[in-house]
Design a protein around this motif. Structure first.
Motif, PDB file in Angstrom:
ATOM      1  N   GLN A  15       2.439   7.614  -6.332  1.00  0.00           N
ATOM      2  CA  GLN A  15       2.773   5.788  -6.548  1.00  0.00           C
ATOM      3  C   GLN A  15       2.054   5.064  -6.879  1.00  0.00           C
ATOM      4  O   GLN A  15       2.726   4.557  -7.797  1.00  0.00           O
ATOM      5  CB  GLN A  15       3.834   5.706  -5.987  1.00  0.00           C
ATOM      6  CG  GLN A  15       4.742   6.038  -4.843  1.00  0.00           C
ATOM      7  CD  GLN A  15       5.714   5.072  -3.994  1.00  0.00           C
ATOM      8  OE1 GLN A  15       6.309   4.399  -4.098  1.00  0.00           O
ATOM      9  NE2 GLN A  15       6.484   5.747  -2.479  1.00  0.00           N
ATOM     10  N   THR A  34      -0.589   3.428  -9.549  1.00  0.00           N
ATOM     11  CA  THR A  34      -0.770   2.887 -10.865  1.00  0.00           C
ATOM     12  C   THR A  34      -2.007   2.870 -10.323  1.00  0.00           C
ATOM     13  O   THR A  34      -2.752   1.841 -10.414  1.00  0.00           O
ATOM     14  CB  THR A  34      -0.710   2.355 -11.285  1.00  0.00           C
ATOM     15  OG1 THR A  34       1.398   2.856 -11.508  1.00  0.00           O
ATOM     16  CG2 THR A  34      -0.174   2.452 -12.730  1.00  0.00           C
ATOM     17  N   ASN A  46       8.972  -8.374 -15.139  1.00  0.00           N
ATOM     18  CA  ASN A  46       8.946  -7.491 -13.681  1.00  0.00           C
ATOM     19  C   ASN A  46       9.576  -7.938 -12.522  1.00  0.00           C
ATOM     20  O   ASN A  46       9.946  -7.396 -11.656  1.00  0.00           O
ATOM     21  CB  ASN A  46       7.682  -6.293 -13.784  1.00  0.00           C
ATOM     22  CG  ASN A  46       8.063  -5.465 -15.666  1.00  0.00           C
ATOM     23  OD1 ASN A  46       9.021  -4.597 -15.621  1.00  0.00           O
ATOM     24  ND2 ASN A  46       6.555  -5.270 -15.787  1.00  0.00           N
ATOM     25  N   ALA A  48       1.694  -3.870  -6.636  1.00  0.00           N
ATOM     26  CA  ALA A  48       2.226  -3.728  -8.089  1.00  0.00           C
ATOM     27  C   ALA A  48       1.388  -2.267  -8.458  1.00  0.00           C
ATOM     28  O   ALA A  48       1.882  -1.841  -9.025  1.00  0.00           O
ATOM     29  CB  ALA A  48       2.061  -4.908  -8.878  1.00  0.00           C
ATOM     30  N   GLY A  88       0.472   0.175  -6.504  1.00  0.00           N
ATOM     31  CA  GLY A  88       1.318   0.912  -5.389  1.00  0.00           C
ATOM     32  C   GLY A  88      -0.204   1.423  -4.450  1.00  0.00           C
ATOM     33  O   GLY A  88       0.101   2.776  -3.857  1.00  0.00           O
ATOM     34  N   VAL A 139       5.556  -0.714  -2.305  1.00  0.00           N
ATOM     35  CA  VAL A 139       5.491  -0.901  -3.724  1.00  0.00           C
ATOM     36  C   VAL A 139       6.497  -1.417  -4.043  1.00  0.00           C
ATOM     37  O   VAL A 139       8.053  -1.703  -4.792  1.00  0.00           O
ATOM     38  CB  VAL A 139       5.496   0.620  -4.349  1.00  0.00           C
ATOM     39  CG1 VAL A 139       4.930   0.696  -5.770  1.00  0.00           C
ATOM     40  CG2 VAL A 139       4.414   1.618  -3.367  1.00  0.00           C
ATOM     41  N   GLU A 189      11.571   0.949  -6.536  1.00  0.00           N
ATOM     42  CA  GLU A 189      12.131   1.861  -7.300  1.00  0.00           C
ATOM     43  C   GLU A 189      13.714   2.183  -7.919  1.00  0.00           C
ATOM     44  O   GLU A 189      14.184   1.782  -8.623  1.00  0.00           O
ATOM     45  CB  GLU A 189      11.851   3.274  -7.339  1.00  0.00           C
ATOM     46  CG  GLU A 189      12.012   4.649  -7.656  1.00  0.00           C
ATOM     47  CD  GLU A 189      11.697   5.598  -7.569  1.00  0.00           C
ATOM     48  OE1 GLU A 189      12.349   6.692  -7.650  1.00  0.00           O
ATOM     49  OE2 GLU A 189      10.277   5.947  -8.096  1.00  0.00           O
ATOM     50  N   ARG A 234       7.377  -0.678 -13.184  1.00  0.00           N
ATOM     51  CA  ARG A 234       6.447  -0.720 -12.289  1.00  0.00           C
ATOM     52  C   ARG A 234       5.257  -0.970 -13.753  1.00  0.00           C
ATOM     53  O   ARG A 234       5.583  -0.565 -14.701  1.00  0.00           O
ATOM     54  CB  ARG A 234       5.414   0.991 -11.904  1.00  0.00           C
ATOM     55  CG  ARG A 234       6.340   1.413 -11.103  1.00  0.00           C
ATOM     56  CD  ARG A 234       6.355   0.845  -9.889  1.00  0.00           C
ATOM     57  NE  ARG A 234       4.840   0.241  -9.150  1.00  0.00           N
ATOM     58  CZ  ARG A 234       4.065   1.207  -8.487  1.00  0.00           C
ATOM     59  NH1 ARG A 234       4.423   3.267  -8.744  1.00  0.00           N
ATOM     60  NH2 ARG A 234       3.154   1.549  -8.106  1.00  0.00           N
TER      61      ARG A 234
END
Length: 137
Positions: free
Chosen positions: A33, A35, A59, A105, A107, A112, A116, A124
């Motif tokens: 997950q 980033t 977000n 943020a 992950g 996280v 999702e 994300r």
């Protein structure tokens, strides 16, 4: 020469294996997950109002605003981020790498963010958005 296999030994061995395997799966899931955080360099300072706030509005603020402070966390201002929520400060001034906001943020830690299955269609953050937030912090 032969090891005696007792049912209690087998149960204990299985329990240890199950816990270890579960931990490995959780670590692998978290790693999947993640980033990457872009390394952004620039001469001008990052503007919270013009650059960071729009990312957060898109977000994060649906769940982390003054009107909807999930986890008692408000991300509407740098001061509110420094105050933090239930788990402490969201940012560590001058140290993006140690800031919980960035870790969640990106992950790198659970939970996280954004989740999702969120109901507000939050996405994300991208590698560049994360890099900009890190630079701002």
């Amino acid at each position: 020469m032969f090891r005696h296999f007792h049912l209690s030994n087998i149960k204990a061995d299985f329990a240890l294996w199950f816990v270890a395997f579960g931990s490995m799966l959780a670590a692998a899931e978290l790693a999947a997950q993640q980033t990457s955080i872009a390394e952004i360099r620039r001469d001008s300072p990052v503007s919270f109002e013009k650059e960071i706030l729009p990312i957060l509005q898109k977000n994060c603020l649906a769940c982390h605003s003054a009107s909807q402070a999930n986890g008692e966390l408000i991300l509407e201002s740098p001061q509110a981020m420094l105050r933090g929520g239930e788990t402490g400060a969201a940012i560590v001034a001058g140290n993006g790498a140690k800031s919980l906001l960035l870790a969640l943020a990106a992950g790198q830690e659970d939970p996280v963010m954004p989740p999702e299955d969120n109901k507000v269609s939050a996405q994300r953050l991208t590698s560049n958005e994360l890099g900009l937030i890190k630079l701002w912090i």
